[in-house]
Design an enzyme around this catalytic site. Sequence first.
Site, PDB file in Angstrom:
ATOM      1  CB  ALA A  78      -0.936  -0.003   1.202  1.00  0.00           C
ATOM      2  CB  THR A  79       4.202   2.086   1.404  1.00  0.00           C
ATOM      3  OG1 THR A  79       3.873   2.032   2.798  1.00  0.00           O
ATOM      4  CG2 THR A  79       5.244   3.174   1.182  1.00  0.00           C
TER       5      THR A  79
ATOM      6  CD  GLN B 116      -5.230  -1.110   8.991  1.00  0.00           C
ATOM      7  OE1 GLN B 116      -5.797  -2.100   9.442  1.00  0.00           O
ATOM      8  NE2 GLN B 116      -3.912  -0.983   9.023  1.00  0.00           N
TER       9      GLN B 116
ATOM     10  CB  SER C 269      -1.357  -3.571   2.168  1.00  0.00           C
ATOM     11  OG  SER C 269      -0.099  -4.170   2.371  1.00  0.00           O
TER      12      SER C 269
ATOM     13  CG  HIS D  65       1.165  -6.813   5.420  1.00  0.00           C
ATOM     14  ND1 HIS D  65       1.486  -6.388   6.687  1.00  0.00           N
ATOM     15  CD2 HIS D  65       1.183  -5.707   4.640  1.00  0.00           C
ATOM     16  CE1 HIS D  65       1.695  -5.078   6.674  1.00  0.00           C
ATOM     17  NE2 HIS D  65       1.519  -4.647   5.450  1.00  0.00           N
TER      18      HIS D  65
ATOM     19  CB  CYS E 121      10.412   4.054  17.154  1.00  0.00           C
ATOM     20  SG  CYS E 121       9.708   3.400  18.686  1.00  0.00           S
TER      21      CYS E 121
END
Length: 394
Positions: A79-80, A188, A208, A210, A334
């Site tokens: 998807a990115t 999603q 996506s 996964h 992060c």
Amino acid sequence: MNTQDEVVVKEVYLDYNGSAPLDPRVADAMTPVLLEGVGNASSSHRFGRYQTAVVDRAREQVAALVGGRAADVVFTAGATEANNLALRGAVEAAHGDRRRILVSAVEHASVHKVSRSLSEQGLAKLDVIPVSSGGFVDLEEMEELIDDDVLLVSVMAANSETGVLNPVDEIAERVHAAGALFHCDATQMVGRLPFDLQRVGADLVSISSHKICGPGGVGALIGTRQSLRLIQPIIHGGGQERGLRSGSLNVAGIVGLGAAADTAADERAAEASRVVKLRDRLVADIKAKIPDVHENGDTIRRLPNTASIRFEGTDAEAVVTQMDPVAVSTGSACSSGSIDPSAVLLAMGLSRDAAFETVRFSLGRFTTGSDIEAAAASAVTAVQYVRSMTRETF
């Protein structure tokens, strides 16, 4: 010492929004291609034709999942890449005065960062659409931003952190009234709730593999015939995928995505009905045992599998660590050695402290009742432990 050793003795995976486990049926579909699928899908010999045939079958399965046409499915690495292709591809193909893009404040980083990059390069002007305290796009605020210089609007169907749904059909109607393209990251939502790009009115849709119990490293951009003509490739080479995504196809991954799409379409309704009960039971069990627990976002208009829970006065990272081997996640990202509060939760009006107190629980196909019992017990013990340590510190 991790006090959870006495409470939880088995691994529990509740991070489906991050990445869902591979369905064994998907692995079974991929195995023949991995073991016997020699040949390049662009080759004209019999081995290449076999590869092309299984890719075409997967194209039909993916199209069926989102209500598109098989010919309008462009396979990507995820998807990115699909998001980058939609936004950068549209901007680089644009002519005339339409040079502005609108993205919602709660989009995935792959939408926000490419939008910011396009703006910094002077290729487009970027405006961010605010969201309500419930986490969905504020339609009135969007109306004020839309004008005849807008090229494309990108709003996700469902947020990965909160599960909150956006009114994408209403958004599409307003976007089209202004003559702009509507891109929807449906990563999603597909496989969890019905999504039909024609009914919604989406021009470009990203998904996506996964996230729907398929393999990682593969996804798709699905469009309408007209919208795909309005974007340029961002990867150049042999001209595969209608010239929009060059590179030898990941045939095994694509077959896996097709099988995952097929299974999701068949089992989506039953799975959603089962999972929503487990999620609500999890939240109720936690709230019954510890005080100062709050759910973030609109709890009515959200995915059936997701709960974003704030444990007041409790560091979420510490809770996640203490819950091991129950796998959950925080809304924090992060980056370069520093931890930042969730941009999604901040956009909804939560304070930095409240964002740092939030844990995301996301369930899925293989979640069981015993998993929920273990996860609830683990969460309660972890929160109590972290709160007690915080009181001792201060």
